[in-house]
Design an enzyme around this catalytic site. Structure first.
Site, short mmCIF file in Angstrom:
data_model
loop_
_atom_site.label_atom_id
_atom_site.label_comp_id
_atom_site.label_asym_id
_atom_site.label_seq_id
_atom_site.Cartn_x
_atom_site.Cartn_y
_atom_site.Cartn_z
N LYS A 1 37.29 24.59 87.73
CA LYS A 1 38.50 25.34 87.40
C LYS A 1 38.83 26.36 88.48
O LYS A 1 37.95 26.81 89.20
CB LYS A 1 38.33 26.09 86.07
CG LYS A 1 38.48 25.24 84.84
CD LYS A 1 38.55 26.15 83.63
CE LYS A 1 38.83 25.37 82.38
NZ LYS A 1 38.93 26.25 81.22
N ARG B 1 40.67 25.80 67.43
CA ARG B 1 41.90 26.51 67.09
C ARG B 1 42.85 25.61 66.33
O ARG B 1 43.41 25.97 65.33
CB ARG B 1 42.60 27.03 68.35
CG ARG B 1 41.89 28.16 69.02
CD ARG B 1 42.62 28.56 70.25
NE ARG B 1 42.57 27.46 71.20
CZ ARG B 1 42.59 27.58 72.50
NH1 ARG B 1 42.69 28.76 73.03
NH2 ARG B 1 42.51 26.55 73.29
N HIS C 1 37.93 34.71 71.09
CA HIS C 1 36.51 34.60 71.45
C HIS C 1 35.68 35.61 70.65
O HIS C 1 34.61 35.28 70.12
CB HIS C 1 36.29 34.89 72.94
CG HIS C 1 36.96 33.95 73.87
ND1 HIS C 1 37.83 34.37 74.84
CD2 HIS C 1 36.87 32.60 74.00
CE1 HIS C 1 38.26 33.33 75.53
NE2 HIS C 1 37.69 32.23 75.04
N SER D 1 43.19 32.20 76.66
CA SER D 1 43.11 32.95 77.92
C SER D 1 44.28 32.62 78.82
O SER D 1 44.83 33.50 79.50
CB SER D 1 41.79 32.63 78.63
OG SER D 1 40.70 33.06 77.87
#
Length: 164
Positions: free
Chosen positions: A41, A95, A17, A133
């Protein structure tokens, strides 16, 4: 002043990030790191904690300029948040190719919701592309070393959270 919104859950913020924030600052005058407080979430940290983690990581650990970065949370559609913050640019990170389909659909939906909003895709440097994460939380939960993945203050907060 050209500013961009970098939305995400940041649960917790990682060097991936942070890499995108650095790259964004090379393009935009100001970056708004926007912590999503959606209810879809199960977060390890609540929105206020995530906001504070980001501030500690960026401003205390890494000494970023507070003039160029705003950290805040939001509970609305990202496009509505863009309108509120007077920005028409959303930063999203890629990514791997597996990210692309989701991000492509998300950018398309955001464009349908607000035709003035553009999504800019950035890639982190190769050494940060594997960081997520989710993996950081799994590693720390199993007492692994995450120094290569996030800042000191985030590591401290994660250790505290898993030892509560």
């Amino acid at each position: 002043m050209k500013k961009a919104i970098y939305p995400g859950t940041f649960d917790p913020i990682t060097f991936g990030h942070i890499d995108l924030i650095k790259k964004s600052l090379n393009i935009f005058d100001q970056v708004i790191v926007a912590v999503s407080d959606g209810n879809t979430k199960n977060y390890l940290f609540d929105a206020n904690e995530r906001e504070q983690l980001i501030k500690n990581a960026l401003f205390r650990d890494l000494k970023f300029s507070k003039k160029k970065i705003i950290v805040t949370s939001f509970k609305t559609l990202t496009t509505d948040f863009c309108k509120k913050m007077r920005s028409n640019v959303i930063i999203r990170g890629l990514r791997a190719t597996s990210d692309f389909e989701y991000e492509f659909q998300l950018a398309g939906m955001n464009k349908k919701l607000n035709s003035l909003v553009e999504t800019v895709f950035l890639m982190s440097d190769p050494e940060n592309q594997i960081i997520s994460s989710k993996f950081v939380k799994e590693i720390i939960e199993l007492n692994g070393d995450i120094k290569k993945f996030t800042t000191k203050s985030v590591i401290k907060s994660l250790k505290y959270k898993f030892n509560e």
